[in-house]
Design a protein around this motif. Structure first.
Motif, short mmCIF file in Angstrom:
data_model
loop_
_atom_site.label_atom_id
_atom_site.label_comp_id
_atom_site.label_asym_id
_atom_site.label_seq_id
_atom_site.Cartn_x
_atom_site.Cartn_y
_atom_site.Cartn_z
N ILE A 10 0.84 -1.20 0.00
CA ILE A 10 0.00 0.00 0.00
C ILE A 10 0.88 1.26 0.00
O ILE A 10 1.99 1.25 0.52
CB ILE A 10 -0.95 -0.01 1.24
N SER A 11 0.35 2.34 -0.59
CA SER A 11 1.00 3.66 -0.57
C SER A 11 0.07 4.62 0.12
O SER A 11 -1.13 4.62 -0.18
CB SER A 11 1.12 4.22 -1.98
N ASN A 12 0.60 5.46 0.99
CA ASN A 12 -0.26 6.53 1.51
C ASN A 12 0.52 7.59 2.26
O ASN A 12 1.72 7.48 2.48
CB ASN A 12 -1.39 5.96 2.38
N THR A 13 -0.19 8.65 2.66
CA THR A 13 0.40 9.68 3.50
C THR A 13 -0.30 9.68 4.86
O THR A 13 -0.02 10.51 5.70
CB THR A 13 0.23 11.10 2.91
N ASP A 14 -1.20 8.74 5.02
CA ASP A 14 -1.98 8.68 6.25
C ASP A 14 -1.43 7.53 7.10
O ASP A 14 -1.61 6.35 6.77
CB ASP A 14 -3.45 8.43 5.88
N LYS A 17 -3.32 4.53 8.13
CA LYS A 17 -3.70 3.53 7.12
C LYS A 17 -2.54 2.63 6.72
O LYS A 17 -2.66 1.80 5.82
CB LYS A 17 -4.26 4.24 5.89
N CYS A 18 -1.40 2.80 7.37
CA CYS A 18 -0.27 1.90 7.09
C CYS A 18 -0.62 0.50 7.60
O CYS A 18 -1.46 0.36 8.49
CB CYS A 18 1.00 2.40 7.78
N PRO A 19 0.02 -0.55 7.08
CA PRO A 19 -0.32 -1.91 7.53
C PRO A 19 -0.14 -2.07 9.04
O PRO A 19 0.70 -1.40 9.64
CB PRO A 19 0.69 -2.78 6.79
N THR A 20 -0.94 -2.94 9.62
CA THR A 20 -0.84 -3.22 11.06
C THR A 20 0.61 -3.53 11.40
O THR A 20 1.24 -4.33 10.69
CB THR A 20 -1.67 -4.49 11.40
N ALA A 27 12.98 1.04 7.21
CA ALA A 27 12.66 2.14 6.29
C ALA A 27 13.90 2.56 5.51
O ALA A 27 15.03 2.46 6.01
CB ALA A 27 12.12 3.32 7.09
N PHE A 28 13.68 3.05 4.30
CA PHE A 28 14.76 3.52 3.44
C PHE A 28 14.48 4.98 3.12
O PHE A 28 13.42 5.31 2.59
CB PHE A 28 14.82 2.69 2.15
N ILE A 29 15.44 5.83 3.47
CA ILE A 29 15.20 7.25 3.31
C ILE A 29 16.47 7.95 2.83
O ILE A 29 17.57 7.45 3.01
CB ILE A 29 14.65 7.85 4.64
N HIS A 64 4.65 0.67 1.40
CA HIS A 64 4.96 -0.55 2.16
C HIS A 64 5.10 -1.77 1.27
O HIS A 64 4.27 -2.00 0.39
CB HIS A 64 3.85 -0.82 3.19
N PHE A 65 6.12 -2.57 1.56
CA PHE A 65 6.32 -3.83 0.86
C PHE A 65 6.41 -4.93 1.91
O PHE A 65 6.90 -4.69 3.02
CB PHE A 65 7.64 -3.81 0.07
N LEU A 66 5.95 -6.12 1.55
CA LEU A 66 6.03 -7.26 2.46
C LEU A 66 7.01 -8.27 1.87
O LEU A 66 6.82 -8.73 0.73
CB LEU A 66 4.65 -7.89 2.64
N ILE A 67 8.06 -8.56 2.63
CA ILE A 67 9.12 -9.45 2.15
C ILE A 67 9.02 -10.77 2.90
O ILE A 67 8.95 -10.79 4.14
CB ILE A 67 10.52 -8.82 2.37
N ASN A 68 9.04 -11.88 2.15
CA ASN A 68 8.96 -13.23 2.74
C ASN A 68 7.82 -13.36 3.75
O ASN A 68 7.93 -14.13 4.72
CB ASN A 68 10.30 -13.59 3.42
N LYS A 69 6.79 -12.61 3.55
CA LYS A 69 5.57 -12.67 4.38
C LYS A 69 5.81 -12.31 5.85
O LYS A 69 4.94 -12.50 6.69
CB LYS A 69 4.90 -14.07 4.33
N ASN A 70 7.03 -11.81 6.17
CA ASN A 70 7.25 -11.49 7.60
C ASN A 70 8.16 -10.29 7.88
O ASN A 70 8.56 -10.10 9.02
CB ASN A 70 7.76 -12.74 8.35
N ILE A 71 8.47 -9.52 6.86
CA ILE A 71 9.27 -8.29 7.08
C ILE A 71 8.64 -7.17 6.25
O ILE A 71 8.31 -7.38 5.08
CB ILE A 71 10.73 -8.46 6.61
#
Ligand code: GTP
Ligand code: MG
Length: 203
Positions: A10-14, A17-20, A27-29, A64-71
């Motif tokens: 998902i993408s957002n600024t709220d 609404k980020c994943p649980t 994070a990469f910044i 947000h990205f989900l890697i290997n279903k757990n990161i």
């Protein structure tokens, strides 16, 4: 680390609404065009997972990205993008800072720095802000493939010298290139070690 799956969520600024926050998060910044999205793709072994662009300002949302279903990996918009309006920059700054301060599962922030440049004020200020807010981070120098080995040594040691003017100890420093895959194993080692350190919270 074997990458079995890597998916965009998902993408957002709220921030609400980020994943649980149920998995460890990284994070990469860094400044616009420094190579955040390319680095995520390189370490995930997926060329099109995060959208990259030669034009700065491509990533404008919290992705947000989900890697290997757990990161969770989070690709954040670049700061210091001169062409964006002041209003846009303020908005970016507000939601990104809030995200970094409040996200409970955020274990490390990778601050990307262009290895070709001298220490830049926005980067130094941003890292100072992270330090003041006790947000753990590592410094990842990008685009090492564009430097000769003498330039590499000179630029990295200059940077460390500049940082040591304000910091007692330096954060971990990782050298990377999305072209040659330099830094991939070191980044995964850090993630795996950190996940182990926090495993009591996520199992
Ligand atoms: P924004 O989303 O705009 O903030 O940019 P970003 O930090 O996500 O940068 P992105 O990954 O989109 O890369 C910007 C440009 O730099 C693209 O043209 C990439 O191909 C290039 N690039 C990124 N990493 C490297 C690298 O390690 N080596 C080289 N040679 N080019 C790179
Ligand atoms: Mg990007």
């Amino acid at each position: 680390m074997k990458i079995n799956s890597a998916e965009f969520l998902i993408s957002n600024t709220d921030i609400s609404k980020c994943p649980t926050p149920s998995f460890p998060e990284y994070a990469f910044i860094g400044r616009s065009n420094v190579g955040k999205s390319s680095l995520i793709n390189m370490i995930c072994e997926r060329s099109k997972l995060a959208k990259t662009s030669g034009t700065p300002g491509k990533t404008q949302l919290i992705n947000h990205f989900l890697i290997n279903k757990n990161i969770y990996f989070v690709d954040l918009p670049g700061y210091g993008f001169a062409k964006s309006s002041k209003q846009q920059r303020n908005k970016w700054s507000k939601f990104t800072h809030e995200f970094l301060k409040t996200r409970s599962n955020l274990l490390y922030t990778f601050v990307l720095l262009d290895s070709r440049l001298t220490p830049q004020k926005p980067d130094l200020e941003f890292m100072e802000w992270l330090g003041l807010n006790h947000i753990p981070f590592v410094m990842v120098f990008t685009k090492l493939d564009k430097l000769s080995s003498s330039e590499k040594n000179k630029n990295i040691s200059n940077y460390k010298k500049e940082m040591l003017k304000g910091w007692e100890d330096l954060p971990q420093v990782i050298l990377s290139s999305s072209t040659t895959k330099l830094g991939k194993d070191e980044i995964w080692d850090l993630i795996e070690q950190t996940n182990m350190d926090f495993s009591y919270q996520y199992h």
